[in-house]
Design a protein around this motif. Structure first.
Motif, mmCIF file in Angstrom:
data_model
loop_
_atom_site.group_PDB
_atom_site.id
_atom_site.type_symbol
_atom_site.label_atom_id
_atom_site.label_comp_id
_atom_site.label_asym_id
_atom_site.label_seq_id
_atom_site.Cartn_x
_atom_site.Cartn_y
_atom_site.Cartn_z
ATOM 1 N N ASP A 202 -44.647 23.132 22.819
ATOM 2 C CA ASP A 202 -44.096 23.357 21.483
ATOM 3 C C ASP A 202 -42.806 22.579 21.235
ATOM 4 O O ASP A 202 -42.155 22.771 20.209
ATOM 5 C CB ASP A 202 -43.857 24.856 21.238
ATOM 6 C CG ASP A 202 -42.911 25.480 22.267
ATOM 7 O OD1 ASP A 202 -42.592 24.811 23.262
ATOM 8 O OD2 ASP A 202 -42.516 26.644 22.072
ATOM 9 N N VAL A 203 -42.429 21.697 22.165
ATOM 10 C CA VAL A 203 -41.262 20.848 21.972
ATOM 11 C C VAL A 203 -41.717 19.509 21.400
ATOM 12 O O VAL A 203 -42.571 18.842 21.983
ATOM 13 C CB VAL A 203 -40.516 20.610 23.302
ATOM 14 C CG1 VAL A 203 -39.388 19.604 23.116
ATOM 15 C CG2 VAL A 203 -39.961 21.921 23.842
ATOM 16 N N PRO A 204 -41.162 19.084 20.250
ATOM 17 C CA PRO A 204 -41.583 17.811 19.657
ATOM 18 C C PRO A 204 -41.314 16.629 20.582
ATOM 19 O O PRO A 204 -40.307 16.598 21.294
ATOM 20 C CB PRO A 204 -40.728 17.718 18.380
ATOM 21 C CG PRO A 204 -40.288 19.119 18.093
ATOM 22 C CD PRO A 204 -40.171 19.792 19.421
ATOM 23 N N ARG A 205 -42.213 15.682 20.591
ATOM 24 C CA ARG A 205 -42.031 14.450 21.358
ATOM 25 C C ARG A 205 -41.336 13.412 20.491
ATOM 26 O O ARG A 205 -41.389 13.472 19.274
ATOM 27 C CB ARG A 205 -43.379 13.909 21.838
ATOM 28 C CG ARG A 205 -43.852 14.430 23.203
ATOM 29 C CD ARG A 205 -43.913 15.926 23.294
ATOM 30 N NE ARG A 205 -44.435 16.345 24.598
ATOM 31 C CZ ARG A 205 -44.413 17.591 25.027
ATOM 32 N NH1 ARG A 205 -43.903 18.550 24.281
ATOM 33 N NH2 ARG A 205 -44.901 17.897 26.214
ATOM 34 N N GLY A 206 -40.721 12.439 21.150
ATOM 35 C CA GLY A 206 -40.061 11.369 20.418
ATOM 36 C C GLY A 206 -38.606 11.719 20.161
ATOM 37 O O GLY A 206 -37.862 12.066 21.084
ATOM 38 N N VAL A 207 -38.167 11.628 18.896
ATOM 39 C CA VAL A 207 -36.787 11.953 18.545
ATOM 40 C C VAL A 207 -36.473 13.384 18.972
ATOM 41 O O VAL A 207 -37.226 14.315 18.694
ATOM 42 C CB VAL A 207 -36.555 11.791 17.028
ATOM 43 C CG1 VAL A 207 -35.159 12.267 16.633
ATOM 44 C CG2 VAL A 207 -36.734 10.325 16.620
ATOM 45 N N ALA A 208 -35.354 13.570 19.678
ATOM 46 C CA ALA A 208 -34.984 14.901 20.169
ATOM 47 C C ALA A 208 -34.650 15.799 18.983
ATOM 48 O O ALA A 208 -33.690 15.556 18.256
ATOM 49 C CB ALA A 208 -33.788 14.789 21.108
ATOM 50 N N SER A 209 -35.447 16.854 18.793
ATOM 51 C CA SER A 209 -35.263 17.686 17.606
ATOM 52 C C SER A 209 -35.513 19.165 17.846
ATOM 53 O O SER A 209 -35.263 19.972 16.965
ATOM 54 C CB SER A 209 -36.189 17.210 16.474
ATOM 55 O OG SER A 209 -37.540 17.231 16.886
ATOM 56 N N GLY A 210 -36.014 19.533 19.013
ATOM 57 C CA GLY A 210 -36.279 20.940 19.294
ATOM 58 C C GLY A 210 -35.257 21.496 20.260
ATOM 59 O O GLY A 210 -34.983 20.916 21.308
ATOM 60 N N ALA A 211 -34.649 22.660 19.924
ATOM 61 C CA ALA A 211 -33.640 23.269 20.779
ATOM 62 C C ALA A 211 -34.121 24.557 21.426
ATOM 63 O O ALA A 211 -33.386 25.156 22.209
ATOM 64 C CB ALA A 211 -32.368 23.547 19.986
ATOM 65 N N THR A 212 -35.343 25.006 21.103
ATOM 66 C CA THR A 212 -35.870 26.255 21.647
ATOM 67 C C THR A 212 -37.341 26.098 21.980
ATOM 68 O O THR A 212 -38.094 25.466 21.222
ATOM 69 C CB THR A 212 -35.705 27.412 20.641
ATOM 70 O OG1 THR A 212 -34.315 27.592 20.349
ATOM 71 C CG2 THR A 212 -36.251 28.718 21.211
ATOM 72 N N THR A 213 -37.733 26.637 23.117
ATOM 73 C CA THR A 213 -39.143 26.733 23.469
ATOM 74 C C THR A 213 -39.388 28.144 23.985
ATOM 75 O O THR A 213 -38.473 28.788 24.516
ATOM 76 C CB THR A 213 -39.546 25.675 24.510
ATOM 77 O OG1 THR A 213 -40.927 25.828 24.829
ATOM 78 C CG2 THR A 213 -38.732 25.794 25.785
ATOM 79 N N ILE A 214 -40.613 28.660 23.820
ATOM 80 C CA ILE A 214 -40.895 30.074 24.075
ATOM 81 C C ILE A 214 -41.997 30.222 25.111
ATOM 82 O O ILE A 214 -43.032 29.538 25.041
ATOM 83 C CB ILE A 214 -41.294 30.789 22.773
ATOM 84 C CG1 ILE A 214 -40.133 30.747 21.769
ATOM 85 C CG2 ILE A 214 -41.696 32.237 23.034
ATOM 86 C CD1 ILE A 214 -40.462 31.340 20.417
ATOM 87 N N ALA A 215 -41.764 31.111 26.061
ATOM 88 C CA ALA A 215 -42.800 31.523 27.009
ATOM 89 C C ALA A 215 -43.219 32.951 26.676
ATOM 90 O O ALA A 215 -42.360 33.818 26.481
ATOM 91 C CB ALA A 215 -42.286 31.449 28.442
#
Length: 459
Positions: free
Chosen positions: A407-420
């Motif tokens: 769920d973390v976007p690839r390419g330009v760094a834009s995601g600050a949260t991921t969930i388990a």
């Protein structure tokens, strides 16, 4: 105003500094190794960005202290309502206008000058936080009291140049940015200006409108949007939007600019017994504010660094008053901690943190937002979050619970949260979050009890 100076553009390619971004693991110091400075240096006021709060500046404050800056000459403000209005001229509940931000930064700057006795101070802002700095210095007579202005990832020339939304302060055509950018120079004589930007990895300085909600539509701006005519403009390749302010690489640039010399160290020098404090602030209706939240019960536990199991009873417990303050608590510089916040109208939030090497009065705690519908079917959820930067895949190593997140976007760094999401049968085991060389261990709590786990990165 003097004629515009030719901008200085300096691309800096630095070796990875992950190891310099924190004290060496397991080597707690018994004394503060910060370098003493004989002459009182310039007081600095740090200004956070849209939706953020003063805690994001914590490692930067530590780095200045570790290079001899007195703690009482460093201050990070909290805007009451940090989110910008959809239209700067139209009131919106729990959101602020450019005038609101100007009023609050003016009061904070005046207070810092009075408290330190300094005639001039430096202002350092990230993202939206650079706007009130420019507003104060360029348009409202604040220049005589400001020696240095450092703008980190600030979209000075807009995030987009569109007909609509015409009143949004981030629009290059907004009345606000037109006032700031209408002259030959974009700085003010007598105040030294520095901008710090990425080469192409800042999601708010992109030629495509993907990150402004219109993928495929040209924004009308380029990667150079944070630069100012007449300023010293520095480019740090590969960094993301928040790393323009909160990274070790950005610290080096702002220290060199304000101090006039290189820092002695980028690593943080531990104190023997750090004292932590901060405020609990709420997210009513999901809106991020810095309004204090009274009546929140805060507990702090020391936890095992490998299992996140609690090591005894709570080392601190307090119910917040009207000011929202939850501390102070004294810890050791090698303790991993669990903060539990039980606040009215919010989920009970269990936040796991790596050690705090130095004291901080801006360990602000925001309860997690209510679980999304997709989370409620799980036994428990762990929100792995990086407040001072983004996850950039493949730039970074990001692993949560033994897997690279999808769920973390690839390419330009834009995601600050991921969930388990964990089934109820697995709630008792450790959950590890790995970001490059920083490792956080957490435990999921039952979502059926309205509990949410946050594994929060410091660096």
């Amino acid at each position: 105003m003097t004629p515009p100076r030719r901008p200085l553009l300096r691309a800096i390619a630095l070796a990875p500094l992950a190891a310099a971004m924190r004290p060496a693991a397991g080597r707690a110091q018994t004394q503060d190794l910060a370098r003493p400075v004989p002459d009182a240096p310039t007081p600095i006021l740090f200004v956070h960005g849209n939706g953020d709060h003063s805690a994001l500046w914590m490692p930067t404050l530590w780095r200045f202290e570790s290079n001899g800056w007195p703690r009482d000459r460093l201050h990070a403000l909290d805007f009451t309502d940090p989110l910008a209005r959809d239209d700067d001229a139209v009131p919106q509940p729990m959101r602020s206008s450019t005038d609101d931000a100007l009023r609050e930064i003016t009061a904070e700057a005046d207070a810092l000058r009075r408290r330190t006795g300094a005639a001039r101070i430096a202002l350092v802002g990230n993202s939206r936080g650079g706007y009130p700095i420019r507003n104060l210095v360029q348009l409202n007579g604040g220049g005589p009291g400001v020696s240095h202005a450092v703008l980190c990832g600030t979209p000075n020339n807009g995030i987009y140049d569109w007909e609509q939304p015409a009143g949004r302060e981030f629009n290059a055509r907004s009345p606000f940015l037109r006032r700031l950018n209408g002259g030959e120079s974009q700085v003010m004589e007598g105040t030294e200006f520095l901008t710090i930007r990425s080469d192409s990895n800042d999601l708010y300085a992109q030629p495509d409108g993907r990150y402004a909600g219109r993928p495929g539509t040209p924004t009308g701006v380029t990667f150079t949007s944070p630069e100012l005519r007449g300023a010293k403009n520095v480019v740090l390749p590969g960094i993301d939007h928040r790393e323009t302010a909160y990274s070790a690489r950005a610290f080096r640039e702002m220290f060199l600019f304000v101090a006039g010399r290189e820092p002695d160290r980028l690593a943080v020098s531990p104190e023997p017994r750090p004292v932590l404090d901060g405020r609990v602030t709420g997210t009513p209706g999901g809106v991020q504010t810095n309004r204090p939240l009274p009546g929140a019960v805060v507990e702090v536990f020391r936890v095992d660094p490998e299992t996140a199991a609690r090591m005894g009873e709570a080392i601190h417990r307090r119910t917040t008053g009207e000011d929202g303050r939850w501390g102070p608590v004294t810890v050791a510089p090698d303790w991993c901690l669990e903060f539990v916040v039980a606040a009215p109208d919010h989920p009970i939030t269990h936040t796991y943190r790596t050690p705090f090497p130095r004291s901080s009065a801006v360990v602000n705690l925001r309860p997690a937002p209510p679980p999304a519908q997709a989370d409620r079917a799980a036994g428990g959820v762990v929100r792995f979050t990086r407040p001072r930067g983004y996850f950039g895949i493949p730039r970074d190593v990001v692993v949560l619970d033994g897997k690279e997140p999808t769920d973390v976007p690839r390419g330009v760094a834009s995601g600050a949260t991921t969930i388990a999401r964990l089934p109820a049968s697995e709630l008792g085991r450790p959950v590890v979050g790995l970001f490059n060389e920083e490792r956080v261990v957490a435990r999921a709590w039952p979502i059926a009890e309205n509990r949410v786990t946050v594994a929060e990165l410091t660096w």
